[in-house]
Design a protein around this motif. Structure first.
Motif, PDB file in Angstrom:
ATOM      1  N   PRO A 140       5.752  10.562 -10.401  1.00 16.20           N
ATOM      2  CA  PRO A 140       7.203  10.483 -10.612  1.00 16.20           C
ATOM      3  C   PRO A 140       7.701  10.930 -11.981  1.00 16.20           C
ATOM      4  O   PRO A 140       8.892  11.122 -12.157  1.00 16.20           O
ATOM      5  N   THR A 154       5.398  12.490   4.502  1.00 17.18           N
ATOM      6  CA  THR A 154       5.530  11.154   5.091  1.00 17.18           C
ATOM      7  C   THR A 154       6.494  11.254   6.259  1.00 17.18           C
ATOM      8  O   THR A 154       7.502  11.948   6.175  1.00 17.18           O
ATOM      9  N   PRO A 185       5.422   4.017  10.226  1.00 17.10           N
ATOM     10  CA  PRO A 185       5.456   5.026   9.166  1.00 17.10           C
ATOM     11  C   PRO A 185       4.033   5.508   8.853  1.00 17.10           C
ATOM     12  O   PRO A 185       3.098   4.705   8.837  1.00 17.10           O
ATOM     13  N   VAL A 245      -2.643  -1.191   7.727  1.00 19.67           N
ATOM     14  CA  VAL A 245      -2.286  -0.205   6.712  1.00 19.67           C
ATOM     15  C   VAL A 245      -3.526   0.621   6.390  1.00 19.67           C
ATOM     16  O   VAL A 245      -4.630   0.080   6.335  1.00 19.67           O
ATOM     17  N   SER A 265       1.160   3.678   7.048  1.00 20.37           N
ATOM     18  CA  SER A 265       1.663   3.152   5.769  1.00 20.37           C
ATOM     19  C   SER A 265       1.873   1.649   5.793  1.00 20.37           C
ATOM     20  O   SER A 265       2.276   1.081   4.797  1.00 20.37           O
ATOM     21  N   ARG A 266       1.691   1.036   6.948  1.00 15.87           N
ATOM     22  CA  ARG A 266       1.888  -0.412   6.982  1.00 15.87           C
ATOM     23  C   ARG A 266       1.094  -1.034   8.133  1.00 15.87           C
ATOM     24  O   ARG A 266       0.536  -0.325   8.975  1.00 15.87           O
ATOM     25  N   ILE A 270       9.781   5.013   3.477  1.00 15.83           N
ATOM     26  CA  ILE A 270       8.458   5.432   3.939  1.00 15.83           C
ATOM     27  C   ILE A 270       7.938   6.636   3.162  1.00 15.83           C
ATOM     28  O   ILE A 270       6.802   7.053   3.361  1.00 15.83           O
ATOM     29  N   HIS A 271       8.771   7.208   2.299  1.00 10.38           N
ATOM     30  CA  HIS A 271       8.299   8.310   1.455  1.00 10.38           C
ATOM     31  C   HIS A 271       7.327   7.790   0.397  1.00 10.38           C
ATOM     32  O   HIS A 271       7.272   6.588   0.137  1.00 10.38           O
ATOM     33  N   ASN A 272       6.587   8.713  -0.199  1.00 15.20           N
ATOM     34  CA  ASN A 272       5.632   8.296  -1.220  1.00 15.20           C
ATOM     35  C   ASN A 272       6.255   8.338  -2.609  1.00 15.20           C
ATOM     36  O   ASN A 272       7.439   8.619  -2.741  1.00 15.20           O
ATOM     37  N   GLY A 273       5.449   8.041  -3.598  1.00 12.53           N
ATOM     38  CA  GLY A 273       5.943   8.041  -4.973  1.00 12.53           C
ATOM     39  C   GLY A 273       5.953   6.656  -5.580  1.00 12.53           C
ATOM     40  O   GLY A 273       6.416   6.458  -6.700  1.00 12.53           O
ATOM     41  N   ASP A 307      -0.580   7.014  -5.663  1.00 10.71           N
ATOM     42  CA  ASP A 307       0.736   7.361  -5.146  1.00 10.71           C
ATOM     43  C   ASP A 307       0.802   6.914  -3.686  1.00 10.71           C
ATOM     44  O   ASP A 307       0.073   7.422  -2.857  1.00 10.71           O
ATOM     45  N   PRO A 346       3.134   5.187  -0.127  1.00 13.73           N
ATOM     46  CA  PRO A 346       4.447   4.999   0.498  1.00 13.73           C
ATOM     47  C   PRO A 346       4.955   3.563   0.271  1.00 13.73           C
ATOM     48  O   PRO A 346       4.164   2.649   0.013  1.00 13.73           O
ATOM     49  N   PRO A 375       6.134   1.049   2.231  1.00 16.00           N
ATOM     50  CA  PRO A 375       5.622  -0.115   2.971  1.00 16.00           C
ATOM     51  C   PRO A 375       4.233  -0.557   2.508  1.00 16.00           C
ATOM     52  O   PRO A 375       3.940  -1.750   2.454  1.00 16.00           O
ATOM     53  N   LYS A 376       3.400   0.421   2.141  1.00 17.64           N
ATOM     54  CA  LYS A 376       2.059   0.073   1.676  1.00 17.64           C
ATOM     55  C   LYS A 376       2.135  -0.652   0.335  1.00 17.64           C
ATOM     56  O   LYS A 376       1.424  -1.636   0.097  1.00 17.64           O
ATOM     57  N   GLU A 420       3.175  -4.115   0.975  1.00 13.37           N
ATOM     58  CA  GLU A 420       2.136  -4.911   1.633  1.00 13.37           C
ATOM     59  C   GLU A 420       1.079  -5.417   0.649  1.00 13.37           C
ATOM     60  O   GLU A 420       0.576  -6.540   0.782  1.00 13.37           O
TER      61      GLU A 420
END
Lengths: 123, 426
Positions: A12, A53, A67, A97, A115-116, B50-53, B62, B64, B66-67, B70
């Motif tokens: 980022p 994604t 996702p 996940v 992703s989850r 749900i995008h990454n970063g 890096d 997403p 939700p991960k 979690e």
């Protein structure tokens, strides 16, 4: 020598890179704060890649979509091909996940991962 | 879960700020920590991002949204943090009584020894930017559209115009394009991008979505459903430039016109609010003007990266735990004021002796972009205390200045501190 400007997408921070290219080879990178910038520049010149994604459908979960993400950057010019493929995918809960949803998708050595976590609904 | 009558720390909101607060409160010794969340699962807005970063700063990975959520949810659960989901806090008193109504527990009165506000932010809506026209369907905030597309599985439209170049707007432009929609235009009223540059590249440039700076929506056409959007260029006073109007056919308008801290609860309990950013004033422990009430995350001010929200959550959780367990220290506060080109700074106060324990991180947003080297300076009435070189400053990206402990003496004798952006070489 060719000079190009990129924004590094490795993290980022998004460093503004000045990239010096000779015969399609990166010979120097300026403006990067870490080595990711150099690697990014090399790839961006050779074969641009992006992390992708999106979501796939899921059955028996709290919500209808799971996702997912590519666990490595994926060739940029094939993103729509990937999305089209994923649109036809449906998985079933439970999913954890980072579970692999598709291995080596489209022969790119990139995996599609969840992703989850979704527990199974109703039993 | 058996709900207790008294908790050491009650955290309101289970997004990144709330989760980090709860985890750190536990780690610092708070015995009972309760997180109250109105959604049916913890994680907050991260679940729809749900995008990454996310996570690059904290985990060097890096991931997403939700991960990222979690990982913290699991950690909180393993530490024994209790979650009260599907539950809504109605009111809090300065004595830290929490009135909460819940699908599962009915109405409850919970006594907290310390409270952390982690309610996040709300999106500004059409009403707040006063866009003329009828009120047809097809006008959404970007975040609502994000929830529909990423969680619920609905597409809100086919042809989009997006107002606002913040990160959510740009990320939705990409997301909708991937989902088969056409994003006609992203408009930005300011003369500069308000989100991260990387998102301009990977969300707009990559997909050939045009960005128009100094443009806004003049009116929305369509009575039952959006049919088109009339856009217009604006001058430096944000006044429409005559003759620059253009009508873009679209069935959906997404608004990504900024976030405002969600402070209804904070306001009703009476914490002092910073009028520039509409979040509570906080000190370096993220404590508000009411002792024992802390705040973390976008409820304080709008962060650029979730990793910093998490970090602020750790600080607030630590402070809340310490407060709950013992300390009611006397404190003398030094205000930190915004100088040249600083829009706002958080925290707005630090305790006089704050540097005794650790360096203090100040987070700022600048008012105007400067694309060259500048100093970020911390001064008091008389002296320059500390400064740091930045290669550029942009409103979309937070500026961080960490005050080192070696400046303790100079800070201690200050009555007011000032931060500002100054010319390099000056």
């Amino acid at each position: 020598m060719e000079k190009k400007n990129f924004t590094c997408l490795g993290c980022p921070v998004g460093c503004s890179l000045t990239v010096f290219i000779e015969e399609k080879e990166v010979i120097k990178v300026e403006g990067n704060q870490c080595n990711i910038g150099v690697e990014f520049a090399k790839e961006e010149v050779k074969e641009p890649k992006r992390k992708v994604t999106t979501s796939v459908r899921i059955k028996n979960a709290e919500y209808p979509l799971l996702p997912v993400y590519t666990d490595k950057p994926f060739p940029k010019d094939r993103i729509f091909e990937l999305i089209k493929l994923l649109r036809s995918v449906e998985v079933e809960a439970p999913v954890k996940v980072d579970d692999i949803i598709i291995e080596n998708v489209l022969n790119t050595q990139v995996n599609i991962r969840a992703s989850r976590t979704f527990v199974r609904k109703n039993g | 879960m058996q709900l207790k009558d008294i908790y050491d720390v009650v955290v309101i909101g289970s997004g990144p700020g709330g989760l980090a607060s709860a985890i750190q409160a536990k780690k610092e010794g708070a015995e009972s920590v309760l997180v109250i969340e109105r959604d049916k699962e913890p994680g907050g807005i991260l679940n729809q991002c749900i995008h990454n970063g996310f996570g690059v700063e904290i985990f060097k990975e890096d991931m997403p949204g939700p991960k990222y959520a979690e990982m913290f949810i699991k950690e909180a659960e393993s530490l024994g943090v209790e979650f009260m989901l599907d539950s809504m806090v109605l009111e809090i008193t300065p004595q830290k009584k929490v009135y909460v109504t819940s699908k599962w527990y009915g109405f409850n009165e919970i006594q907290a020894r310390a409270v952390v506000f982690a309610m996040g932010a709300r999106e500004r809506t059409r009403a707040q930017i006063r866009t003329p026209g009828f009120r047809p369907s097809g006008v959404y905030t970007a975040g609502t559209a994000q929830r529909l597309v990423n969680i619920e599985g609905f597409m809100p439209g086919n042809r989009f115009v997006i107002l606002g170049s913040g990160d959510i707007g740009m990320i939705m432009a990409r997301r909708l394009t991937l989902e088969g929609a056409k994003v006609e235009r992203v408009l930005e009223i300011m003369p500069f991008l308000t989100g991260l540059t990387r998102n301009y590249v990977q969300c707009l440039q990559d997909f050939n979505i045009p960005l128009q700076l100094k443009h806004t929506v003049k009116r929305i056409l369509g009575k039952n459903r959006v049919e088109a959007v009339e856009i217009v260029e604006v001058d430096e006073n944000f006044k429409p430039v005559k003759g620059s109007e253009e009508i873009i056919t679209a069935d959906t308008l997404l608004l990504s016109v900024g976030l405002v801290p969600e402070i209804e609860l904070a306001r009703s309990v009476g914490v002092a609010i910073d009028p520039t950013i509409l979040g509570p004033y906080v000190d370096e422990e993220m404590q508000t003007s009411i002792p024992g009430i802390f705040a973390a995350g976008n409820v304080v001010h709008i962060f650029d990266l979730v990793d910093w929200v998490t970090e602020a959550g750790f600080i607030a959780g630590k402070g809340a735990s310490r407060y709950a367990l013992k300390e009611k220290t006397e404190k003398v506060l030094i205000p930190i004021k915004s100088g040249n080109n600083i829009h706002h700074v958080v925290p707005q106060f630090i305790k006089k002796d704050a540097l005794e324990k650790a360096p203090i991180k100040l987070m700022m947003r600048v008012s105007k972009p400067i694309e060259e080297k500048v100093w970020i300076e911390l001064r008091n009435e008389n002296n320059l205390i500390f400064r740091k070189l930045e290669r550029y400053v942009r409103p979309g990206e937070m500026v961080v200045l960490t005050i080192p402990q070696k400046t303790y003496d100079e800070v201690f004798k200050s009555n007011t501190l000032y931060v500002s952006v100054e010319k390099f070489g000056g």
